[in-house]
Design a protein around this motif. Structure first.
Motif, PDB file in Angstrom:
ATOM      1  N   SER A   1       0.812  -1.220   0.000  1.00 50.99           N
ATOM      2  CA  SER A   1       0.000   0.000   0.000  1.00 50.99           C
ATOM      3  C   SER A   1       0.848   1.274   0.000  1.00 50.99           C
ATOM      4  O   SER A   1       0.308   2.373   0.080  1.00 50.99           O
TER       5      SER A   1
ATOM      6  N   GLU B   1     -11.892  -0.878  10.165  1.00 48.03           N
ATOM      7  CA  GLU B   1     -11.660  -0.325   8.819  1.00 48.03           C
ATOM      8  C   GLU B   1     -11.024   1.057   8.874  1.00 48.03           C
ATOM      9  O   GLU B   1     -10.831   1.685   7.837  1.00 48.03           O
TER      10      GLU B   1
ATOM     11  N   GLN C   1      -3.698   1.153   6.677  1.00 53.97           N
ATOM     12  CA  GLN C   1      -3.220  -0.072   6.053  1.00 53.97           C
ATOM     13  C   GLN C   1      -1.700  -0.065   5.814  1.00 53.97           C
ATOM     14  O   GLN C   1      -1.035  -1.068   6.077  1.00 53.97           O
TER      15      GLN C   1
ATOM     16  N   GLU D   1       0.867  -2.856   7.433  1.00 55.45           N
ATOM     17  CA  GLU D   1       1.825  -3.628   6.622  1.00 55.45           C
ATOM     18  C   GLU D   1       3.248  -3.488   7.157  1.00 55.45           C
ATOM     19  O   GLU D   1       4.024  -4.450   7.140  1.00 55.45           O
TER      20      GLU D   1
ATOM     21  N   PRO E   1      -7.802  -0.148   4.876  1.00 60.49           N
ATOM     22  CA  PRO E   1      -7.813  -1.506   4.294  1.00 60.49           C
ATOM     23  C   PRO E   1      -8.851  -1.633   3.180  1.00 60.49           C
ATOM     24  O   PRO E   1      -9.856  -0.904   3.166  1.00 60.49           O
TER      25      PRO E   1
END
Lengths: 310, 310
Positions: free
Chosen positions: A7, A148, A152, A156, A307
């Motif tokens: 991402s 949510e 993201q 990661e 995400p």
């Protein structure tokens, strides 16, 4: 193996992160760090998940205060219960502003009410109350669940560090046991690696359980962060990530390691995510320039912020 | 694979330990506990290593106090420096006895001197001072290094739990950072899993380091142990081991888990090791009978007490 940090855009920031991980894990390199010393610390609000329009814990507290004022209407005459019941949240922001201007009268009310929300509860009961909140709550502007509303790219990064034998910790001004309820699910960070603001605790022999006292034990922010890191880990981190003024001592502390990476998330995207804000990050951005923190630009460095909906 | 717990005799105690481990690790059994919840906590002094003729940390402190009195002779007129210089240690025992009798005047002097020994030092400097002590010190009655004064059967238990995906922690009244210097080497327990009494800490921005303040933060004993366990781990242990009155709340706290094992080391061997002593364990032995702690008899359950000299 799939590309790491998918991402993230292929920028200097992403390359700096990957180069750092490669350097400290290269057994034959000059910057090798043995796994036991690969400690990475992450602020939570504004670093691992959104803190806009308000920090998640405040959303929980407002609901608790509303319930408390329903049970005891006399509370609704007092702050912060009045703000919670009326939905007029300006008082909260002003209390924090006055705190920074040196007037702590309203901040005192706020802290009292924070402690009162769990006072007397057992740690298990509080965890259940927080879990119920996360099952039902919708993010106030995004509309989805809080799962949510994590960043993201940062999740990661946490996973990539885990895969490289780092131990990743959260070091947050948020309340420790509140975060613990979801950090394993949201980030893969288990309860023993969550460091945060602490409510006082007592052991009750009669019920054989641990309960919250009516006061804060400490507020894990600013110069308290390196202290709590030492207390809990007993090592100086080699990587630290934050987004605000209160993270500067933690980022500097990591920089005392022979090889380190200090990351500062800068919320500068005019179109996506939490929109630009520097409030509370003014000194952190200055410190970044002075001390060589690697600034993560949400706008430039992140291809995706939240995400992919499942 | 070699037989587990080789320094233990084949008694009901050893069988109870092995049965417990088998039960909580059996995926198909009623008592299965997932690895994340397999938390085991161990007291240190008198449980993992000898505390006779004095707790190891006191040996270190006496040397520090002697050095301090050499540097500043006026100190030698005051306790506990006078005791350290003269080698007349009766005062120390009496201070502790008076503490239990409700008179804390001498205990106050003792605690002040404990904090003074590291006050102002950085955490790194203190760790170096403690490491130097362990390099040179000889156990006061056994004569060997302190590495040879650990209880081999308990080290084997820690290792066996590690091999069964437990996370093992020390939860001791001893000072946390003192223990951290050797727990990895002696027991295989790393710094982030050492919980103990804490000296106050402050972060110094100018030197970018964490330093000891002049006071204790808390004394990790009795009802404080379950509180520190929650603070650091965020889970109730399923196994706890101790040897004295101050361990009872921790052992009881573990017993609040659906399946648990509470172990109490009883120093009852008239010929080997530390010889019999029950002082400081009177209530623990009563609590063992009342609550079903599994008592480990040094005399009957341990084939060997200390490691085989290398």
């Amino acid at each position: 193996m799939s590309e790491p940090l998918p991402s993230w855009r292929d920028t200097a920031t992403r390359r700096a992160i990957l180069e750092f991980i490669a350097a400290v894990t290269d057994e034959h390199g000059a910057d090798f760090v043995p796994p036991a010393a690969r400690v990475a610390v992450f602020d939570n609000d504004g670093t691992l998940w959104t803190e806009k329009p308000m920090v998640v814990q405040l959303h929980y507290l407002l609901e608790q205060w509303k319930s408390a004022a329903t049970a005891d209407p006399s509370l609704a005459e007092r702050q912060p219960y009045r703000a919670a019941v009326s939905g007029d949240l300006a008082w909260l922001g002003e209390a924090v502003d006055r705190h920074y201007a040196g007037d702590d009268a309203d901040m005192g009310l706020l802290i009292q009410a924070v402690a009162a929300a769990s006072s007397g509860a057992s740690v298990e009961d509080y965890a259940e109350s927080v879990a119920a909140f996360f099952r039902d709550a919708k993010h106030l502007s995004l509309g989805g669940s809080y799962a949510e509303a994590v960043y993201q790219p940062m999740v990661e990064l946490v996973r990539l560090l885990d895969a490289n034998d780092f131990r990743t910790y959260i070091v947050s001004g948020g309340e420790r046991d509140f975060m613990r309820v979801v950090t394993e699910q949201y980030y893969g960070i288990p309860s023993q690696r969550v460091i945060g603001t602490a409510l006082g605790l007592t052991y009750d022999e009669a019920t054989n359980s641990v309960h919250y006292a009516a006061a804060l034990d400490f507020f894990d922010d600013g110069p308290v962060k390196p202290v709590r890191i030492w207390t809990r880990i007993g090592r100086r981190p080699i990587l630290a990530a934050g987004n605000s003024n209160g993270d500067v001592p933690m980022l500097r502390f990591a920089q005392g390691s022979p090889r380190s990476l200090a990351l500062l998330v800068h919320h500068d995207d005019p179109e996506r995510g939490d929109l630009p804000y520097d409030k509370g990050a003014e000194q952190a951005l200055e410190a970044a320039a002075a001390n060589g923190f690697t600034v993560i630009s949400v706008r430039d460095d992140w291809e995706r912020i939240f995400p992919v909906p499942s």
